[in-house]
Design an enzyme around this catalytic site. Structure first.
Site, PDB file in Angstrom:
ATOM      1  N   GLU A 252      33.244  49.624  39.338  1.00 59.30           N
ATOM      2  CA  GLU A 252      32.086  48.930  38.764  1.00 59.30           C
ATOM      3  C   GLU A 252      31.408  49.811  37.707  1.00 59.30           C
ATOM      4  OE1 GLU A 252      30.336  45.992  38.750  1.00 59.30           O
ATOM      5  OE2 GLU A 252      28.853  47.061  37.535  1.00 59.30           O
TER       6      GLU A 252
ATOM      7  N   ARG B 299      21.011  35.730  45.745  1.00 61.35           N
ATOM      8  CA  ARG B 299      22.202  36.440  45.260  1.00 61.35           C
ATOM      9  C   ARG B 299      22.392  37.786  45.963  1.00 61.35           C
ATOM     10  NH1 ARG B 299      24.360  35.226  40.048  1.00 61.35           N
ATOM     11  NH2 ARG B 299      23.616  33.188  39.450  1.00 61.35           N
TER      12      ARG B 299
ATOM     13  N   TYR C  65      14.735  25.216  44.764  1.00 63.02           N
ATOM     14  CA  TYR C  65      15.194  25.212  46.162  1.00 63.02           C
ATOM     15  C   TYR C  65      14.732  26.495  46.840  1.00 63.02           C
ATOM     16  CZ  TYR C  65      19.093  27.840  43.949  1.00 63.02           C
ATOM     17  OH  TYR C  65      19.844  28.716  43.209  1.00 63.02           O
TER      18      TYR C  65
ATOM     19  N   ASP D  85      34.089  34.749  36.018  1.00 62.75           N
ATOM     20  CA  ASP D  85      33.565  34.539  34.664  1.00 62.75           C
ATOM     21  C   ASP D  85      34.457  35.177  33.596  1.00 62.75           C
ATOM     22  OD1 ASP D  85      31.435  33.122  35.619  1.00 62.75           O
ATOM     23  OD2 ASP D  85      29.884  34.474  34.860  1.00 62.75           O
TER      24      ASP D  85
HETATM   25  C1  LIG Z   1      20.999  30.733  35.484  1.00 63.15           C
HETATM   26  C2  LIG Z   1      22.298  30.768  36.229  1.00 63.15           C
HETATM   27  C3  LIG Z   1      22.398  30.114  37.457  1.00 63.15           C
HETATM   28  C4  LIG Z   1      23.599  30.110  38.138  1.00 63.15           C
HETATM   29  N1  LIG Z   1      23.669  29.447  39.330  1.00 63.15           N
HETATM   30  C5  LIG Z   1      24.833  29.410  39.991  1.00 63.15           C
HETATM   31  C6  LIG Z   1      24.923  28.714  41.246  1.00 63.15           C
HETATM   32  O1  LIG Z   1      23.951  28.140  41.717  1.00 63.15           O
HETATM   33  N2  LIG Z   1      26.133  28.709  41.897  1.00 63.15           N
HETATM   34  C7  LIG Z   1      27.233  29.343  41.391  1.00 63.15           C
HETATM   35  O2  LIG Z   1      28.295  29.315  42.024  1.00 63.15           O
HETATM   36  N3  LIG Z   1      27.172  30.018  40.209  1.00 63.15           N
HETATM   37  C8  LIG Z   1      26.012  30.064  39.508  1.00 63.15           C
HETATM   38  N4  LIG Z   1      25.934  30.760  38.329  1.00 63.15           N
HETATM   39  C9  LIG Z   1      27.137  31.439  37.807  1.00 63.15           C
HETATM   40  C10 LIG Z   1      27.370  32.773  38.496  1.00 63.15           C
HETATM   41  O3  LIG Z   1      26.215  33.590  38.374  1.00 63.15           O
HETATM   42  C11 LIG Z   1      28.546  33.497  37.861  1.00 63.15           C
HETATM   43  O4  LIG Z   1      29.597  32.588  37.629  1.00 63.15           O
HETATM   44  C12 LIG Z   1      29.055  34.604  38.786  1.00 63.15           C
HETATM   45  O5  LIG Z   1      28.044  35.545  39.025  1.00 63.15           O
HETATM   46  C13 LIG Z   1      30.290  35.279  38.173  1.00 63.15           C
HETATM   47  O6  LIG Z   1      30.713  36.319  39.011  1.00 63.15           O
HETATM   48  P1  LIG Z   1      31.775  37.380  38.481  1.00 63.15           P
HETATM   49  O7  LIG Z   1      31.981  38.328  39.618  1.00 63.15           O
HETATM   50  O8  LIG Z   1      32.940  36.686  37.889  1.00 63.15           O
HETATM   51  O9  LIG Z   1      31.047  38.120  37.266  1.00 63.15           O
HETATM   52  P2  LIG Z   1      29.721  39.008  37.254  1.00 63.15           P
HETATM   53  O10 LIG Z   1      28.788  38.598  38.320  1.00 63.15           O
HETATM   54  O11 LIG Z   1      29.228  39.006  35.853  1.00 63.15           O
HETATM   55  O12 LIG Z   1      30.231  40.462  37.617  1.00 63.15           O
HETATM   56  C14 LIG Z   1      30.948  41.248  36.699  1.00 63.15           C
HETATM   57  C15 LIG Z   1      30.778  42.709  37.081  1.00 63.15           C
HETATM   58  O13 LIG Z   1      31.634  43.500  36.236  1.00 63.15           O
HETATM   59  C16 LIG Z   1      30.935  44.633  35.792  1.00 63.15           C
HETATM   60  N5  LIG Z   1      31.548  45.060  34.530  1.00 63.15           N
HETATM   61  C17 LIG Z   1      31.419  44.488  33.308  1.00 63.15           C
HETATM   62  N6  LIG Z   1      32.167  45.147  32.386  1.00 63.15           N
HETATM   63  C18 LIG Z   1      32.788  46.161  33.062  1.00 63.15           C
HETATM   64  C19 LIG Z   1      33.701  47.192  32.661  1.00 63.15           C
HETATM   65  N7  LIG Z   1      34.127  47.320  31.405  1.00 63.15           N
HETATM   66  N8  LIG Z   1      34.146  48.053  33.612  1.00 63.15           N
HETATM   67  C20 LIG Z   1      33.739  47.948  34.918  1.00 63.15           C
HETATM   68  N9  LIG Z   1      32.877  46.976  35.342  1.00 63.15           N
HETATM   69  C21 LIG Z   1      32.410  46.090  34.420  1.00 63.15           C
HETATM   70  C22 LIG Z   1      29.487  44.153  35.655  1.00 63.15           C
HETATM   71  O14 LIG Z   1      28.573  45.224  35.685  1.00 63.15           O
HETATM   72  C23 LIG Z   1      29.363  43.222  36.858  1.00 63.15           C
HETATM   73  O15 LIG Z   1      28.935  43.900  38.015  1.00 63.15           O
HETATM   74  C24 LIG Z   1      24.736  30.780  37.611  1.00 63.15           C
HETATM   75  C25 LIG Z   1      24.633  31.443  36.383  1.00 63.15           C
HETATM   76  C26 LIG Z   1      23.437  31.446  35.697  1.00 63.15           C
HETATM   77  C27 LIG Z   1      23.357  32.155  34.386  1.00 63.15           C
END
Ligand SMILES: Cc1cc2nc3c(=O)[nH]c(=O)nc-3n(C[C@H](O)[C@H](O)[C@H](O)COP(=O)(O)OP(=O)(O)OC[C@H]3O[C@@H](n4cnc5c(N)ncnc54)[C@H](O)[C@@H]3O)c2cc1C
Length: 396
Positions: free
Chosen positions: A36, A110, A219, A297
């Protein structure tokens, strides 16, 4: 350079998707290293909705027992017109819903969700967790992948999973399709004590008030002790081309000016000092190259309007691990099989989220038609969401 055992996988990014992948891999016989970028693991302090599709996956990962005391079991999903306060649609999440989807609809903080996943990682010897590791580049050697980090360290694994979010470095190296697309939509969030909420009639529900170029979501979280609030606008400044200065608190208040006094009053529950400029990407295949793949994402970012971005990341994690179960030399083929299985389902979310956003934010005749059609909708059904909430089977 750290030299791993033969069955270790590198996971870049320790968000919800990355740590879920580590647990899923451990359950499927793989060691993993979560790398991370941030100096600490963590999540921002707001809520997240979990459709029944994600609940089933989290249950399989073994975290629901720890999470349930903090989760709120949603009674109804409700849509209200923000210009009139008239209810437009309701999905009852009671017994029939649970039977239909095999799980409830829940909302959680979260930090509670990420914390439960992280605790589960810490309890497994197969998982090692590292912070302050920013991936810079990797080399796929065919039988292993070597990843290099900003602090000069290197790690080698049988495969590398890019779970590094919206602005993924791994995606840049695998697909190289540039930065994400700014939607021109802006969100403000806030978590407040319950005594700040005057109307308690929806305390057990997840409610969306929708209006022209706006919506507001509410909520409860943390066992029901606090209220999560999310206000979103479609920026007219952005639409006019003012790309460097849009979506501030003034524009938030201006966009909500036509809503009922009740909806405007709720704006006091979101912080005005921070906003989120929303982004997604035009969905593309090709998340996998050799022994490297993407998840969450990084692979298929979405606007939040179906509340499924994190749910999809968790599903990705489980499917990926299941494909890797039993894979030895054929790791690349397992990653390809994972992408193939996930592709159409995962990209349906961002595509549908854009459409659903349009339905929430419409005005004029489109708003009249939306309200008319929703009024004909049978109240005791949720068939529109079957494709999403029925989801995928948990692995054996
Ligand atoms: C306003 C809002 C509301 C939302 N509500 C919902 C909901 O109700 N339900 C739902 O399912 N989803 C919801 N989402 C979407 C959800 O937040 C994301 O889809 C989810 O957090 C994605 O998770 P992830 O692990 O793919 O990415 P992230 O949570 O972005 O995690 C990526 C991680 O990688 C790390 N990182 C980045 N670059 C590097 C690098 N080069 N080297 C090492 N580490 C790195 C970052 O620091 C981070 O910790 C919402 C989003 C928003 C904006």
């Amino acid at each position: 350079m750290s030299r791993p055992g033969t069955r270790e996988i590198l996971i870049v990014g320790g968000g919800i998707g990355g740590v879920a992948a580590a647990i899923a891999l451990a359950k499927c016989g793989w060691r993993s290293r979560v790398l991370e970028k941030a100096p600490e693991f963590g999540e921002i302090g707001y809520g997240i909705q979990q459709g029944p599709n994600a609940y089933r996956m989290l249950d399989w990962l073994g975290v629901m027992k720890a999470l349930e005391p903090q989760a709120v079991f949603t009674r109804n999903l409700i849509l209200i017109d923000a210009l009139t306060d008239r209810e437009l649609a309701r999905i009852d999440c009671g017994e029939a819903f649970r039977r239909r989807y095999g799980a409830p609809y829940t909302v959680v903080h979260r930090r509670d969700l990420h914390g439960a996943l992280l605790d589960a990682c810490r309890q497994r010897d197969e998982i090692s967790l590292h912070t302050s590791k920013e991936l810079v580049e990797f080399t796929d050697r065919g039988t292993s992948v070597v990843a290099r980090f900003a602090d000069g360290s290197e790690y080698e694994g049988a495969a590398l999973i890019g779970a590094d979010g919206l602005r993924s470095r791994v995606r840049e190296l695998v697909i190289g399709d540039g930065p994400p697309r700014p939607a021109g939509h802006v969100t403000f969030r806030g978590v407040v004590p319950l005594d700040q909420i005057r109307d308690q009639s929806h305390f057990d529900d997840m409610v969306i008030w929708c209006g022209p170029d706006l919506h507001f979501v509410q909520y409860r979280l943390r066992g029901g002790t606090v209220m999560n609030n999310v206000a979103t606008i479609v920026s007219r400044k952005f639409a006019r081309g003012e790309r460097n200065d849009y979506g501030g608190p003034d524009e938030l208040m201006e966009t909500f000016a036509r809503t009922t006094p009740h909806v405007q009053e709720m704006l006091s529950c979101v912080g005005k000092d921070k906003n989120w400029l929303l982004h997604d990407r035009d969905p593309l295949p090709g998340w996998t190259r050799g022994n490297v793949t993407l998840l969450g994402d990084a692979a298929h970012p979405t606007l939040q309007y179906l509340a499924q971005g994190a749910c999809m990341a968790i599903e990705d994690a489980v499917v990926l691990a299941a494909k890797l179960r039993g894979a030895a030399s054929e790791v690349g083929a397992a990653l390809q099989a994972y992408e193939q299985e996930r592709y159409l389902r995962a990209i349906r979310v961002p595509i549908t989220a854009r459409i659903f956003g349009g339905i929430l934010h419409c005005d004029g005749g489109a708003r009249d038609l939306r309200n008319h059609l929703l009024a004909q909708r049978a109240p005791d059904t949720s068939w529109e969401f079957d494709w999403l909430y029925k989801g995928i089977e948990v692995p054996a």
